[in-house]
Motif scaffolding. Sequence first.
Motif, PDB file in Angstrom:
ATOM      1  N   GLN A   1       3.415  51.064  52.746  1.00 50.51           N
ATOM      2  CA  GLN A   1       3.276  50.081  53.827  1.00 50.51           C
ATOM      3  C   GLN A   1       2.190  49.054  53.497  1.00 50.51           C
ATOM      4  O   GLN A   1       2.353  47.866  53.734  1.00 50.51           O
ATOM      5  CB  GLN A   1       2.922  50.795  55.134  1.00 50.51           C
ATOM      6  CG  GLN A   1       4.152  51.299  55.873  1.00 50.51           C
ATOM      7  CD  GLN A   1       3.745  52.079  57.105  1.00 50.51           C
ATOM      8  OE1 GLN A   1       3.194  53.162  56.992  1.00 50.51           O
ATOM      9  NE2 GLN A   1       3.999  51.525  58.262  1.00 50.51           N
ATOM     10  N   MET A   2       1.061  49.528  52.958  1.00 51.82           N
ATOM     11  CA  MET A   2      -0.041  48.614  52.676  1.00 51.82           C
ATOM     12  C   MET A   2       0.266  47.671  51.506  1.00 51.82           C
ATOM     13  O   MET A   2      -0.098  46.504  51.545  1.00 51.82           O
ATOM     14  CB  MET A   2      -1.332  49.400  52.391  1.00 51.82           C
ATOM     15  CG  MET A   2      -1.961  50.019  53.622  1.00 51.82           C
ATOM     16  SD  MET A   2      -2.383  48.799  54.902  1.00 51.82           S
ATOM     17  CE  MET A   2      -0.970  48.818  55.975  1.00 51.82           C
TER      18      MET A   2
ATOM     19  N   SER B   1       3.551  58.217  49.160  1.00 54.36           N
ATOM     20  CA  SER B   1       2.799  58.055  50.419  1.00 54.36           C
ATOM     21  C   SER B   1       3.328  56.846  51.181  1.00 54.36           C
ATOM     22  O   SER B   1       3.284  55.707  50.681  1.00 54.36           O
ATOM     23  CB  SER B   1       1.315  57.867  50.120  1.00 54.36           C
ATOM     24  OG  SER B   1       0.674  57.316  51.247  1.00 54.36           O
ATOM     25  N   ALA B   2       3.825  57.110  52.402  1.00 55.09           N
ATOM     26  CA  ALA B   2       4.385  56.028  53.212  1.00 55.09           C
ATOM     27  C   ALA B   2       3.321  54.982  53.533  1.00 55.09           C
ATOM     28  O   ALA B   2       3.592  53.773  53.533  1.00 55.09           O
ATOM     29  CB  ALA B   2       4.957  56.604  54.506  1.00 55.09           C
ATOM     30  N   SER B   3       2.078  55.443  53.797  1.00 53.01           N
ATOM     31  CA  SER B   3       1.038  54.485  54.187  1.00 53.01           C
ATOM     32  C   SER B   3       0.684  53.556  53.018  1.00 53.01           C
ATOM     33  O   SER B   3       0.418  52.375  53.220  1.00 53.01           O
ATOM     34  CB  SER B   3      -0.209  55.209  54.689  1.00 53.01           C
ATOM     35  OG  SER B   3      -0.698  56.087  53.707  1.00 53.01           O
ATOM     36  N   ILE B   4       0.714  54.089  51.792  1.00 52.93           N
ATOM     37  CA  ILE B   4       0.423  53.233  50.632  1.00 52.93           C
ATOM     38  C   ILE B   4       1.546  52.207  50.457  1.00 52.93           C
ATOM     39  O   ILE B   4       1.289  51.024  50.244  1.00 52.93           O
ATOM     40  CB  ILE B   4       0.261  54.078  49.341  1.00 52.93           C
ATOM     41  CG1 ILE B   4      -0.986  54.971  49.439  1.00 52.93           C
ATOM     42  CG2 ILE B   4       0.202  53.187  48.102  1.00 52.93           C
ATOM     43  CD1 ILE B   4      -2.320  54.274  49.402  1.00 52.93           C
TER      44      ILE B   4
END
Lengths: 120, 578
Positions: free
Chosen positions: A15-16, A10-13
């Motif tokens: 990133q976070m 997951s790109a958003s994970i």
Amino acid sequence: MKRILSVDDSASIRQMVGFTLRNAGYEVAEAVDGRDGLAKAGGSKFDLVITDLNMPNMDGLQLIEALRKQPGYTFVPILMLTTESQAEKKDAGRKAGATGWIVKPFSADQLIAVAKKLIK
Amino acid sequence: MSVAASESIVSTLEKARRELAVLARSSEGEIASLTRGFEDLAGQTNAILSLASSIIASIESEGVRSVLPSVQALGATARRFVEDRLRATTGILDTVNMEVHLLRHLSRVADSQATIALKTRVLTMLTNVEVGRLGAEGAGFEYLATELSKFSNALSEDTEELADQTDTRRTTIEATRRVLAAEIPQLREEFARIDANLGDELAALEEGLTQLSGIPLQFKSCVEEIAEQIASVVAAIQSHDITRQQLEHVQEAFALICGELHTGRSQDGITPEESRAHAGVSIQIYQLQNVRASIERWTSQIRSCMEVILNTSATGLAGISPLVVEQETQATAKLAHIEQLESESRRYSERIRGAVGGHSSLLQLVGEHVEKSKTVRQLLHLLSLNSIIEASRLGEKANAILEIGKGITSLSTEWGEITDQSEQAMQEILKLVDQTGELMQTFSESGHERLREAQEATRSGLDSLRQAAAFTAGQAREIQFATERMQATGKVLGQDGDRLDASYRRVDAVLGEIEAVRRQMEADRPGIMAEYDTAELERLYSISYTTEIEREVLHAALFGLPLPVAAEVSSGNDVELF
């Protein structure tokens, strides 16, 4: 500067994780699945690996098992960051060689505190 | 179920699966964009925090921190300064009134002394007559007559001088009293006004500076608020990953249901495959409803947290700099006003000093007169003794002289009493003069000096505040630019959020289609739910579930429980170390 490898499809994970740990002063590299993670870990030395469990190509457990076989990663702390919270999954993670388990979503403060504790 | 009906359902499910796949891809891009925007926003917030932090450091400097205590000390000194003057003006008027009273008494004493001088003159004349009558035998009294004459003349002169000087002093002091009686109420009013103004000015100044000293706390609160909101956004963005997995599992379930419908197609009764397919559709409706509710929750959490971050930065943090500059301007203006009030007070002090001036001249007059009075009494005593001795020596012939001697003795006693009264009055006047002197000390330069020292101490703190304000004004411009950039980022984030919302609204369409499928299945196969084997269904559909919420939703769907909704996660989960 201490280096951390974040492995998640997951790109958003990713990133976070990167956002949280970079703000805490760490250098963070990203990998999109277990295979990518293993390749990046092999080409460089990291002080902490944070990996998802369910990923395409190579999952988190396979990645841990593969990393533990590499001489440079025998004692490097590896955290599982996953949506899974079942005891049997955690047990499988522990047996594979994981250092700790985080159920998504993670607490930024907690993640930084654990990173500080594990990377000495 | 007929082949046509079954194929129609399969077709709808496959279409829904494709729609969800498109949605997953588009939302992945949108969430990545939103996350990048959030990182920009967090970076800009950090820049503002850093600027605000340097402002805080400047107003937390030793110099600026000393402003409030020095202003409080100035306030106390200034109020004491004015109160002392109020008390002194009242005291001065009281002492002047008493002095007028004593001077009147002294005038009466001087009148009595004048009467004694007259009586002495009469005795001088009688002595001269007796000296003439006694002829050669009375030669010894000629000295007495001469001395009495000289003495009575001197006494008259002294008494007249005392009366004149006392009258002059009384006239002067009565004039002073009239001036003070007219001036003092007005001066008291002026001092009271100064006192009230000082009180108001200092209270306002203290309030402003207290507000200023509260800024670091306000900053800390802003920092904590922003950190909390950032943590909340970090947690909410991660929720997208759970949603993504749920949607993937729904798509997998659709494929499974399509397979069941292919293999369990029958014209006769309800097959187990049809029953499992119907249950599967119901479970996916639950899952999609939960996905919709979760998306609502975490997207609104992201929006509201970012709004708080923007507001806190734009108002809470950006508001710090104007507050510092404003407090500095106000503090400088108010100190100038306090200086003006001090200057007014000084002017009134000068007027009081002028009005009660001349007290020192009275000191000399009183001292001289007391000494002279004592000498007169001794001289009268000597003269009376001398005349009585001479008269005794001559016997009966000098009876008249003997009477004169007794008269002088009587005058000496009378003079003594009057002198005592005079001395007492003079001592009282002396005390008043001392009291007035002490009261006048209040109006001396040393009182002003203390106030000036307090003003200097405040001014030095204000210089530091001025420097902090100048620095803040510079930082304020930077904060303004950063805030503008942040607001622009906020707008972009709002648009990203809108796009994400639009993407996720597609779930509603899919949900509508799946609900129609379920209704169709129930119309074709009445009683299809009676064929449920819940244990088998739970095993079949839970295999792919990786999240706790999916398992909870599955359980609720199978047992007809209310739809569970994931709770809002404000800061994320803890780490469990093995």
